[in-house]
Design an enzyme around this catalytic site. Structure first.
Site, PDB file in Angstrom:
ATOM      1  N   TYR A   1       0.857  -1.181   0.000  1.00  0.00           N
ATOM      2  CA  TYR A   1       0.000   0.000   0.000  1.00  0.00           C
ATOM      3  C   TYR A   1       0.889   1.225   0.000  1.00  0.00           C
ATOM      4  O   TYR A   1       2.065   1.172   0.384  1.00  0.00           O
ATOM      5  CB  TYR A   1      -1.028   0.009   1.123  1.00  0.00           C
TER       6      TYR A   1
ATOM      7  N   GLU B   1       1.652  -0.991  -6.166  1.00  0.00           N
ATOM      8  CA  GLU B   1       1.301  -0.143  -5.022  1.00  0.00           C
ATOM      9  C   GLU B   1      -0.204   0.134  -5.079  1.00  0.00           C
ATOM     10  O   GLU B   1      -0.722   0.583  -6.105  1.00  0.00           O
ATOM     11  CB  GLU B   1       2.066   1.180  -5.070  1.00  0.00           C
TER      12      GLU B   1
END
Length: 261
Positions: free
Chosen positions: A33, A97
């Site tokens: 993340y 991501e």
């Protein structure tokens, strides 16, 4: 040049990349993340030469996919990390991501549209590179001493239902024997050996030290997210055993079929 053609796809090249190490094929997908307030802020950072970080793709909250580095190139996303004793994971992986503010900033749920986009992207990447389910990992799996992402709220079960990743339904949390920081002996050694066999970077010492607690915590974030406390309770251990048995059966089946396990 882009590697995928999915709805809501964009291309913003980052200067932060290099050549993959010679002789290393792409055989791993690592999910992260962003730990930033927005996808746009994360992309700006990942494209800033001064940051010395990058990834191949960013998936925004609305499902938009932005590619920053071509898959043929080595993005700088994994950092100091290890899996099955292998280093330089940047040279053997693709990094995604996922936009999320992270644990230190409220850690919101991952929107359905975003998860759908991650699944579509992961399916495409894994199909093209032949990445096995057990090589689809969290950043916290490969760097448990310093990373928590994408964290216990990330819906690994939903990805597995779509054919992405290695997963079993976690064993229910019940009472019974458990192991925690400071304990030692043969059961701790066996636990460490099982975690290391699965791939986690962990020394087999027979002592439930801080490194062991961090690896158990990382395992729980991915595979037993209902309670993430670093304590190896019966639920955690049973889930680990079931995952390991699944890999053993898969390897045995591949050998019987004359395939590379």
């Amino acid at each position: 040049m882009t590697d995928v053609a999915l709805p809501g796809f964009a291309w913003r090249p980052s200067p932060n990349f290099g050549a993959r190490a010679e002789g290393l094929a792409i055989d791993m997908l690592v999910l992260h993340y962003t730990d930033m307030k927005s996808a746009e802020a994360a992309i700006d950072l990942l494209c800033d030469p001064a940051s010395s970080v990058s990834c191949h793709y960013v998936v925004a909250e609305d499902g938009t996919i932005t590619q920053l580095v071509a898959e043929r190139d080595r993005a700088w996303h994994a950092g100091v990390s290890s899996w099955h004793g292998e280093g330089d994971l940047n040279s053997r992986s693709v990094g995604i991501e996922i936009a999320n503010r992270g644990h230190d900033h409220g850690y919101p749920d991952f929107p359905d549209v975003q998860v759908d986009a991650v699944i579509a992207l992961a399916c495409d990447i894994c199909a093209r590179h032949g990445i096995r389910p057990e090589r689809i990992l969290a950043h916290s799996d490969i760097a448990p001493d310093r990373k928590r992402d994408p964290g216990e709220k990330f819906p690994w079960a939903r990805l597995a239902a779509a054919g992405v990743g290695h997963y079993v339904e976690p064993e229910p949390i019940r009472g019974g024997r458990f192991f925690c920081l400071g304990e030692n002996g043969a059961p701790i050694e066996a636990l460490q050996a099982m975690l290391a066999l699965y791939g986690y970077p962990l020394q087999i010492t027979g002592v439930y030290d801080m490194a062991t607690e961090l690896v158990v915590t990382a395992f729980q974030r991915h595979f037993r997210p209902e309670r993430v406390d670093g304590i190896a309770d019966s639920s955690t251990i049973a889930t680990l055993h079931r995952l390991a048995r699944g890999l053993t059966k898969r390897a045995e089946g591949a050998v019987a079929a004359g395939e590379n396990p």
